[in-house]
Design a protein around this motif. Structure first.
Motif, PDB file in Angstrom:
ATOM      1  N   ILE A   1      24.355   5.392  11.787  1.00 37.14           N
ATOM      2  CA  ILE A   1      25.059   4.814  12.923  1.00 37.14           C
ATOM      3  C   ILE A   1      24.335   5.128  14.236  1.00 37.14           C
ATOM      4  O   ILE A   1      24.346   4.330  15.180  1.00 37.14           O
ATOM      5  N   LYS A   2      23.635   6.267  14.271  1.00 39.86           N
ATOM      6  CA  LYS A   2      22.893   6.617  15.484  1.00 39.86           C
ATOM      7  C   LYS A   2      21.738   5.644  15.705  1.00 39.86           C
ATOM      8  O   LYS A   2      21.414   5.283  16.821  1.00 39.86           O
ATOM      9  N   GLN A   3      21.143   5.246  14.611  1.00 46.63           N
ATOM     10  CA  GLN A   3      20.071   4.252  14.711  1.00 46.63           C
ATOM     11  C   GLN A   3      20.618   2.949  15.299  1.00 46.63           C
ATOM     12  O   GLN A   3      19.998   2.327  16.157  1.00 46.63           O
ATOM     13  N   VAL A   4      21.799   2.560  14.829  1.00 43.72           N
ATOM     14  CA  VAL A   4      22.434   1.341  15.340  1.00 43.72           C
ATOM     15  C   VAL A   4      22.674   1.472  16.839  1.00 43.72           C
ATOM     16  O   VAL A   4      22.359   0.559  17.625  1.00 43.72           O
ATOM     17  N   ILE A   5      23.216   2.599  17.232  1.00 49.60           N
ATOM     18  CA  ILE A   5      23.506   2.820  18.662  1.00 49.60           C
ATOM     19  C   ILE A   5      22.209   2.810  19.473  1.00 49.60           C
ATOM     20  O   ILE A   5      22.116   2.161  20.517  1.00 49.60           O
ATOM     21  N   TYR A   6      21.204   3.503  18.959  1.00 46.54           N
ATOM     22  CA  TYR A   6      19.930   3.533  19.679  1.00 46.54           C
ATOM     23  C   TYR A   6      19.413   2.110  19.893  1.00 46.54           C
ATOM     24  O   TYR A   6      19.020   1.726  20.994  1.00 46.54           O
ATOM     25  N   GLU A   7      19.447   1.313  18.808  1.00 45.35           N
ATOM     26  CA  GLU A   7      18.890  -0.048  18.907  1.00 45.35           C
ATOM     27  C   GLU A   7      19.702  -0.926  19.854  1.00 45.35           C
ATOM     28  O   GLU A   7      19.149  -1.751  20.573  1.00 45.35           O
ATOM     29  N   GLN A   8      21.025  -0.731  19.829  1.00 45.77           N
ATOM     30  CA  GLN A   8      21.854  -1.503  20.766  1.00 45.77           C
ATOM     31  C   GLN A   8      21.479  -1.187  22.206  1.00 45.77           C
ATOM     32  O   GLN A   8      21.411  -2.075  23.058  1.00 45.77           O
TER      33      GLN A   8
ATOM     34  N   ALA B   1      29.981  -3.929   9.437  1.00 47.25           N
ATOM     35  CA  ALA B   1      28.915  -3.093   8.891  1.00 47.25           C
ATOM     36  C   ALA B   1      28.779  -1.816   9.715  1.00 47.25           C
ATOM     37  O   ALA B   1      28.611  -0.716   9.183  1.00 47.25           O
ATOM     38  N   GLN B   2      28.880  -1.990  11.026  1.00 45.59           N
ATOM     39  CA  GLN B   2      28.772  -0.838  11.913  1.00 45.59           C
ATOM     40  C   GLN B   2      29.930   0.130  11.672  1.00 45.59           C
ATOM     41  O   GLN B   2      29.754   1.351  11.713  1.00 45.59           O
ATOM     42  N   THR B   3      31.097  -0.420  11.398  1.00 47.13           N
ATOM     43  CA  THR B   3      32.252   0.426  11.084  1.00 47.13           C
ATOM     44  C   THR B   3      31.978   1.249   9.829  1.00 47.13           C
ATOM     45  O   THR B   3      32.251   2.458   9.784  1.00 47.13           O
ATOM     46  N   ALA B   4      31.414   0.596   8.820  1.00 41.14           N
ATOM     47  CA  ALA B   4      31.104   1.318   7.583  1.00 41.14           C
ATOM     48  C   ALA B   4      30.130   2.457   7.872  1.00 41.14           C
ATOM     49  O   ALA B   4      30.326   3.594   7.436  1.00 41.14           O
ATOM     50  N   LEU B   5      29.092   2.179   8.652  1.00 41.83           N
ATOM     51  CA  LEU B   5      28.105   3.220   8.983  1.00 41.83           C
ATOM     52  C   LEU B   5      28.765   4.321   9.801  1.00 41.83           C
ATOM     53  O   LEU B   5      28.509   5.501   9.596  1.00 41.83           O
TER      54      LEU B   5
END
Lengths: 403, 367, 403, 367
Positions: free
Chosen positions: C74-81, C304-308
C-alpha cells in the motif's frame, strides 16, 4: 436484378391467387401465432387442408405419385406468400406436412408411403416430430429413448420434450436408440409411432410466458411393429438429418416479434423527461437500427427466394436471420418497455396495449434457444461457412453406453 | 482507503443470507406468485427480526440507528434471495418522513415502519409520464388528496405512502394512510407478479403534508431508492450468474460440460464483469448516502444504470445458458428474467437516469 | 466505508509528499506516455531513480536488506499517487524495478542479489523482460528460444518480441527452453542475460501507430555463464509465474486513453445536422455511458487499494479493468471521430486537436491484446474466479519436441 | 425474384478480382502509403481497361453504357483489393454531370472520366459541419468560385470536382477544373494515407454552374456515393474476415489452431453476420440506383450504416484475431483498420445517416 416474378412464376402466382380468392376470405389482420399449436384450431386446419388436397395444393414439393404437387420449392414459397393474404388456418399442420411426411416419402417403404402420405396430405391424419430429449438439447444425438427389438416389434421407453402438437397428433416421427453399444450417431433408428398407442402419455409444458404450446411425451413399453420402422436400423441419424434439408428449402420468414413499427407507434405517444420521445435522438437511432436489421432479414429472405427461383439451394440465410432476430427482438422489446417507463410494468395484462411487446420479450428468449441456440448457430456458421475446425468432440467415436 | 463494508455489516449480510435461505428460498417467491400475494410475509419477518427494517431509523423512533450502509447490505441479500418484499420502497418512505416529517408524523409512522408493523412506499409516477413535475395532476386541497398515481411499486402491500402532489399549484410531498376512506388500490397484471405494482386512486383521501418539500424532494428520495434497489439488482444478478455457472458445470453437450466451451465461459465472464463494475458503483452510492455527499445524484444514477444493465444481462443470459429448460414455467430462470425488467422500470428507465448523469457531468465540468 | 487514509497511511503520504516537494516541481500536465520507452528519457529517469535511492524510495516493497524500503504494497501505491503529482521521469524503469528485480530477489542466489539488485535500485543499470516470442503470443509456455548447456555456460539461440526498453537495457530477465524433451511448462529455465553481450541484436518494431516503443531481440550463440541462471533448471515457468504476483500487488491505473472528458469537450464544439452535438441525446447518452465505465474502473482501483491497505491481495480488478478499458476506449475514440465528422480524417496530423483521439483509437487495439488478450482474460475470469473447466489443452503433457 | 447480379456482372467482378490481384495487391496499397502518392495508378489502369470507369456513362460520352450495377460490382472488388482509387468519388462526379450537366459540360468531362484520363470528385463539406445547407459559405460570383471545402476525399488526385456553393444566396452545384488558376489543394496527414483527403481552396477560380441543382442535389449525389462506397466497405470487410479466418487456421495456441476455440469461432461468425446483413442492404441500394427507385434515400442510408458497421467490426476484430503481429506496421491489418475509419468519416458519419433513415421511416409511416 429485380424483385418481380419470372413469367412462369407470375402465371403460377395468379393461378394460386385466383383459387384462394374463390375459396377463402382475405385476411383482416396478422394471424395470431399463439393459436397454431392450439388443439381448438385443428378441425379448421384439417378442413382447409382437405380443400387444398382436393385442389392439388396439399403439398406442392412432394412428387405427384404420392399425392403432392410435384413442383419446385419456389412454387411452395409463392403459394405461402399468397396464402398469407387470406384468412385460413395456417401453421398447425406444418410440422407434419413440411418435415415428417417428406421424410416418409424419402425413407419410407412403398407400404409406408401408401399408408401414411395421402392421409396426411388430405388433412385426415396429423403428425408430430419426436426428436428432442431433456438430456439432449443442442446435442440431439445424445438421445436416450430406447427401442428394443422383440421379434417383429420394438418396445419403446423414454421421454421426448418440446413436442409441438403432440396433444392432437395421430402419428409421430420418432428417433430412438436401438444400439447403445454403437457410437452415439450410429445407434439410432427412426420409427413411425401411433400417438394413440398404449403407453404414450402427453403432458403439456408450461412456458415462462404462461402458455402451453409444447409437450413432453412419455413412452412406457410402447409397442411399434417393425413395419413402422423408417429406414434401416442404425440409420436414424441420417433420417433425422434429411429433415433438415426440407427445412432449408424455404425462403425463411420472421418470428412475428415486435419490431420497429411498434417502436415507432410507442415513441409517437411516449414522453421522456417531459419531451416527446420521438424527438429524443436515442429513440430515433434505435428505431433506425431496428429497421436496418429487420430490413436485412427481409432482404435475406429475398436472397433465399432467389436461390430457389434459380433452382438452387438457399445458403445460410436462415441461420443468420434467426441469430439476428432473437437478440434484436429481445433488446427491442426491453427498450420499448423502457420507453413507456413505469406504467410498462402493466404490460402483462391481457388488455394492455403493450401485451404484444411483453410476449415478444419472452418469446425472443425462446427464439435464441429453439431450433439451434445462438451458440450452436455461430458454430455452424464458423464451421460450415467459414471452414473453421469443429469443436473437440470427445464423445464422437465412443460407444454410447460407455459415455 | 477503506472502500468496503465493515465486519459488522458483513456479519449482518451473512446472518440475513442464512435466514432468507431458510425463510425465503425461491420456492417462497414462487408461492407468492402462484397465490397472488402482494409480498412474502416470511421474508418480511426475517428483515424485522434482524433489525434491518429500522436500520436507518433512529432509536428514538424505534429503529436500530445503524445507517444506510446496513440497509444496502440487507437489500443485497434480498436481491440474492429474490425475495418479495417492499424493502426499498419502505426505506424510501421512512427516509422522506425522517427528512421532512413533523414530530407528529414521525411518531405516527416511523416506529411501525421500523418494526415492520407497517409497510411504506412512495408514489410519484402518473399519467404514464414518469415523475416529471409537469405530469403531476394529483392535488392537495384542505388536507384531502385528489388524483391517481400509476405503477406504484408495492401499492398492494403498503400501509402508508409518500405521495407527490400539487398544493396551490406547487409540488410537494404528503403522507397518506392507505387504509383511509378515499384511497382505492387498483391491482394490475404485472411483468413480475412477485413484486406487484398497482395504481393508487385518491378521492377525498385524508393526507398530511411534509414540510419544506418540493419537486426536488421526490428526486432526492428516488436517488436513495436507486442505490438501495441497485444492491437488490446486483444481488439478484449474482444469484442468476451462480445459477448459470452451476448449470454449466453439470450440463453436458457433445461429450463435455457446457461450461468447458468458450461460448459459455466468455458469456459468464461478461456477466461477472457487468456485476463487478456495477457493484463498485453501488458501493459508491452507499457511501454517498451515508455521508450525504454532494455526489449522490451522480452516484445514484451511476449505480442505477450499471445495476440495471448487470441484472438485465445476467437474467437473460441465465435463461440462454439453461436452454429449453430455462424457458419453462417450472424452472426458476424466468423469476429472475421478469424481476430484471420490473426493476428496470421501477424508479424509471435507464434512459432517464443517464440524462441525470449527463447533467451532473456538465455541471461539474463547465468548460 | 471511507476514502481517506488510515492514520499511518496519512503520515506516510505527508512524508512522501514533503520529500517530493523538496526534490521535484509540480506536474504541469499529464506525462506524455509515449516518452516512457524512449531512450532519450533514460538519463533523466536514471537521475531521478538515483535520487530516490539516496532517499530510500528506490523500491518500496523490496526488503531493506536488499536496498528496498521494506514497506507493505500500500505504501508503494501511496508513493506512486503522490509522485504522479510531480514532474519526474516515470515509467521507463518500471519493468526492471517492478518485475525483474523483485524476481531476482525471490529466485536469485546471494551472489546474484548482491551483484544486480542495488545497481538496478540505484538507477545505475536498466533491465528488460524477455518472455514473449513470435510463436507464443498468449501461449507463453510455447517459447522456442533454446539455451543449451556447454560446461559452465549456456548457449542461447532464438528470438524474443515486444520487448520494451531492450534498446537501452543493460540486463534482461530471459526465459529459454533448456529441455525440449520435457512437457512445455517443464523444460524452461530462467536466466539473467547481459544485453550488451556478443550475439544479442535489438531491432525496433514499428507499430501501426507509426512509433517504435517495442523491440525484437535476436540471440545468436549468446553465451551466459551458469552463474547467471536464475533458479533451478526446468523451473523457469515458475519463475515467470512469480512475476505475475508482483504485477498483481498494485492498485491498477488506467491506460491514459481518451475518455468522457475529451468526448464532452468535442461535443461542446461539434454540430450534428446543424444542431449542437451536446443537445443530441445519443451523444449525451454516450458520454454518460463512458463516464459510468470509467468511474467503475476508478472505483475498482479503490477496491484493490482497499485490499492492499488491509494487508490483503487484490482480486481480479486489474483483469476486469483491462477488459473494460480496451473495448471502451476503442469504441469511444471511433465515436469521437464520428462526432467531428468528415474533418476528423485529419486526426493523424501531429498538430490536430484530435491527435490524442487518433492515438487512443490505435492504442486501444493494443490494450485488447497486450498482457493477456480479451479472450485470455475472459478465460482467466471464467476459470479462476467462476471455477469453470479449463479449455482442453492437448499439448499439456506432451514432450515439447513432439508437438 | 432475382435479387442477384447477372452472370455478366459477376464475370466482370471475377475479371477485376484477377486483374487487381495482380496489379494492386496489398503491397501496392502499402507502396502508395509509403511513397505518399495520392492514389494507385496501377489499380486505376485496371479499372480503365476493364471499362469500369465508364460503366455508368452512356456510349455517346465514351462510356460503356452498362449501368450502376456494374459500378457496384467494381467497387466491391476494389474494396476486396483494398485498392487506392477515387472510384466512388469519380462516379459521384460523373453522375452529377450526367444529371444536371449541359451538353457542353458533359462533352468536356464525361469522355475523360469514362476513359480514366480524368479523375473526378465531389466537394460538399466545409466549416467542420458536414454538408448541411447552413454551413455553406463558398459562393459563386460571376462564374468564379470563392471559399474552401474541407476533408474532400480524393482532393489530391482529382482533376475535376463538383462543388456545392451559394449563388445569390441559393445553394447549387458547380463544376470546377482543379488545374485552374485560383484552385489550391491543401494536403493533410490523414487517418488512412492510402486514401488521402485534402482541402480545396477557391479564390477567383473559374467554375461552371450545373443547371437545376439545389441543396437536395448534393444529398442525391451523396446517396449514390453511399451505395457505391458500401460495396467497397463490404469488399474490404470480407477480405479482413478472410485474413482473420486464414490466420486462425494456421496460428496455434495451447496445442491447437486458435480457430478451434469458440472465442475465435464466434467472433468470426459475428463478423460474417454483419457482412452478410450489410451485403443485402447494399444489393438493395444497387437496385434502387439502377431503377431510380423512390426508396433510394432509405436504401442508401441503410447500406451506408450497415456497411460501415460491417467494416468497423471486421477491421478491428481482424487485428484482435492476429494479436501482437496485427498491431505492427509490417503486417497488413492496420491498412484495413485505418481504411475502416476513413470510410466511416467520408460522406459523413453513421450518426447522420441514421437520422436520414428515421426521417424516411416517419414519412412512410405517418400515423
Amino acid at each position: 436484378m429485380d424483385f418481380s416474378d419470372s413469367p412462369e412464376e407470375r402465371v403460377y402466382r395468379e393461378k394460386v391467387h385466383a383459387w384462394l380468392s374463390a375459396n377463402a376470405s382475405p385476411a383482416v389482420a396478422e394471424q395470431d401465432l399463439s393459436v397454431v399449436a392450439d388443439a381448438d384450431n385443428v378441425p379448421r386446419a384439417k378442413e382447409w387442408q382437405a380443400r387444398k388436397w382436393a385442389a392439388g395444393y396439399a403439398a406442392l414439393t412432394i412428387a405427384k405419385e404420392y399425392g403432392g404437387g410435384g413442383e419446385a420449392p419456389i412454387k411452395q414459397v409463392i403459394y405461402e406468400q399468397e396464402e398469407a393474404k387470406f384468412d385460413v388456418a395456417r401453421g398447425t399442420l406444418d410440422i407434419g406436412l413440411g418435415i415428417c411426411i417428406p421424410t416418409v416419402v424419402v425413407w419410407g417403404s412403398d407400404a409406408q408411403r401408401d399408408r401414411y402420405v395421402k392421409k396426411a396430405l388430405s388433412g385426415e391424419e396429423v403428425w408430430c416430430q419426436l426428436f428432442s430429449e431433456p438430456s439432449g438439447g443442442s446435442d440431439l444425438a445424445a438421445l436416450r429413448t430406447r427401442a428394443v427389438r422383440d421379434g417383429e416389434r420394438w418396445i419403446v421407453n423414454g421421454q421426448k420434450v418440446w413436442t409441438s402438437g403432440a396433444h392432437f397428433a395421430d402419428y409421430g416421427l420418432l428417433l430412438a436408440r436401438t444400439d447403445p453399444a454403437a457410437p452415439k450417431h450410429k445407434g439410432i433408428t427412426a420409427f413411425i409411432v401411433n400417438m394413440k398407442a398404449a403407453g404414450v402419455e402427453v403432458r403439456p409444458i408450461r412456458t415462462m410466458a404462461g402458455s402451453a404450446e409444447f409437450n413432453e411425451v412419455f413412452f412406457s413399453d410402447v409397442s411399434i411393429p417393425d413395419s413402422d420402422r423408417l429406414g434401416p436400423p442404425g440409420q436414424g441419424w441420417q433420417v433425422g438429418l434429411s429433415t433438415l434439408m426440407h427445412e432449408r428449402m424455404k425462403a425463411g420468414k420472421g418470428f412475428g416479434l415486435a419490431g420497429w413499427k411498434k417502436m415507432l407507434d410507442i415513441a409517437r405517444n411516449a414522453r421522456i423527461d417531459g419531451a416527446p420521445a420521438l424527438k429524443d435522438s436515442r429513440v430515433r437511432e434505435r428505431i433506425a437500427d431496428n429497421w436496418a436489421q429487420e430490413q436485412a432479414l427481409r432482404l435475406l429472405s429475398f436472397r433465399a427466394q432467389t436461390a430457389l427461383s434459380q433452382g438452387g439451394i438457399p445458403g445460410p440465410e436462415q441461420s443468420i436471420s434467426k441469430l439476428v432476430d432473437g437478440t434484436l427482438a429481445q433488446q427491442a422489446a426491453a427498450f420499448m418497455l423502457d420507453l413507456v417507463g413505469e406504467p410498462a410494468v402493466y404490460a402483462a395484462g391481457s388488455d394492455s396495449p403493450l401485451r404484444s411487446v411483453y410476449s415478444s420479450w419472452m418469446w425472443a428468449a425462446a427464439t435464441r434457444i429453439a431450433g439451434g441456440s445462438d451458440e450452436i448457430l455461430r458454430n455452424v456458421i464458423a464451421e460450415r461457412v467459414l471452414g473453421l475446425p469443429t469443436d473437440a468432440r470427445p464423445d464422437k467415436n465412443t460407444p454410447f453406453n460407455e459415455l | 482507503m477503506n472502500f468496503d463494508f465493515s465486519d459488522d455489516q458483513k456479519a449482518l449480510g451473512e446472518q440475513l443470507r442464512r435466514a432468507l435461505d431458510k425463510a425465503s428460498p425461491l420456492g417462497e417467491t414462487r408461492r407468492v406468485m402462484m397465490e397472488r400475494e402482494p409480498y412474502s410475509r416470511a421474508a418480511w419477518t426475517v428483515l424485522a427480526e434482524a433489525g434491518a427494517l429500522g436500520a436507518a431509523i433512529p432509536e428514538a423512533y424505534g429503529g436500530v440507528g445503524a445507517g444506510p450502509l446496513e440497509v444496502c447490505i440487507a437489500a443485497y441479500e434480498l436481491g440474492f434471495a429474490l425475495a418479495s418484499t417492499a424493502y426499498a420502497s419502505s426505506f424510501q418512505c421512512s427516509s422522506a418522513l425522517l427528512r421532512w416529517g413533523s414530530d407528529l408524523q414521525k411518531e405516527k409512522w416511523l416506529p411501525a415502519l421500523a418494526s415492520g408493523a407497517a409497510i411504506g412506499t412512495v408514489a410519484f409516477s402518473e399519467n404514464g409520464a414518469g415523475i416529471e413535475a409537469s405530469a403531476i395532476s394529483t392535488v392537495v386541497r384542505e388536507g384531502k388528496l385528489y388524483g391517481a398515481k400509476q405503477a406504484v411499486l408495492d401499492a398492494m402491500s403498503a400501509d402508508v405512502a409518500v405521495v407527490s402532489a400539487l398544493q396551490d399549484g406547487k409540488p410537494l410531498l404528503c403522507v397518506v394512510d392507505l387504509h383511509s376512506v378515499g384511497v382505492t388500490r387498483v391491482p394490475h397484471d404485472c411483468i413480475d407478479p412477485t413484486r406487484p405494482s398497482g395504481d393508487l386512486v385518491f378521492e377525498d383521501a385524508p393526507c398530511s403534508v411534509l414540510q419544506n418539500t418540493g419537486f426536488s424532494s421526490a428526486q432526492e428520495i428516488l436517488n436513495l431508492g436507486a442505490v438501495v434497489l441497485a444492491f437488490e439488482q446486483i444481488g439478484a444478478a449474482e444469484r442468476a450468474l451462480f445459477m448459470a455457472r452451476d448449470y454449466a458445470l453439470v450440463r453436458k453437450a457433445f461429450g463435455q460440460q457446457i461450461g468447458a466451451y468458450q461460448g459459455i465461459k466468455h458469456k459468464l465472464a461478461d456477466m461477472y464483469l457487468k456485476i463487478e463494475t456495477a457493484r463498485v458503483h453501488a458501493y459508491w452510492g452507499a457511501w454517498a448516502i451515508s455521508t450525504n455527499a454532494a455526489e449522490l445524484p451522480l452516484a445514484a444514477a451511476g449505480a442505477r444504470v450499471m445495476a440495471t444493465e448487470a441484472l438485465d444481462s445476467a437474467a437473460k443470459e441465465n435463461v440462454q445458458v439453461h436452454g429449453g429448460i430455462g424457458f419453462t414455467w417450472e424452472h426458476d430462470c424466468h423469476l429472475f428474467y421478469k424481476r430484471s425488467r420490473a426493476y428496470a422500470l421501477a424508479l424509471g428507465p435507464a434512459l432517464r437516469w443517464k440524462e441525470q448523469i449527463m447533467r451532473q457531468l456538465e455541471r461539474a465540468n463547465v468548460s
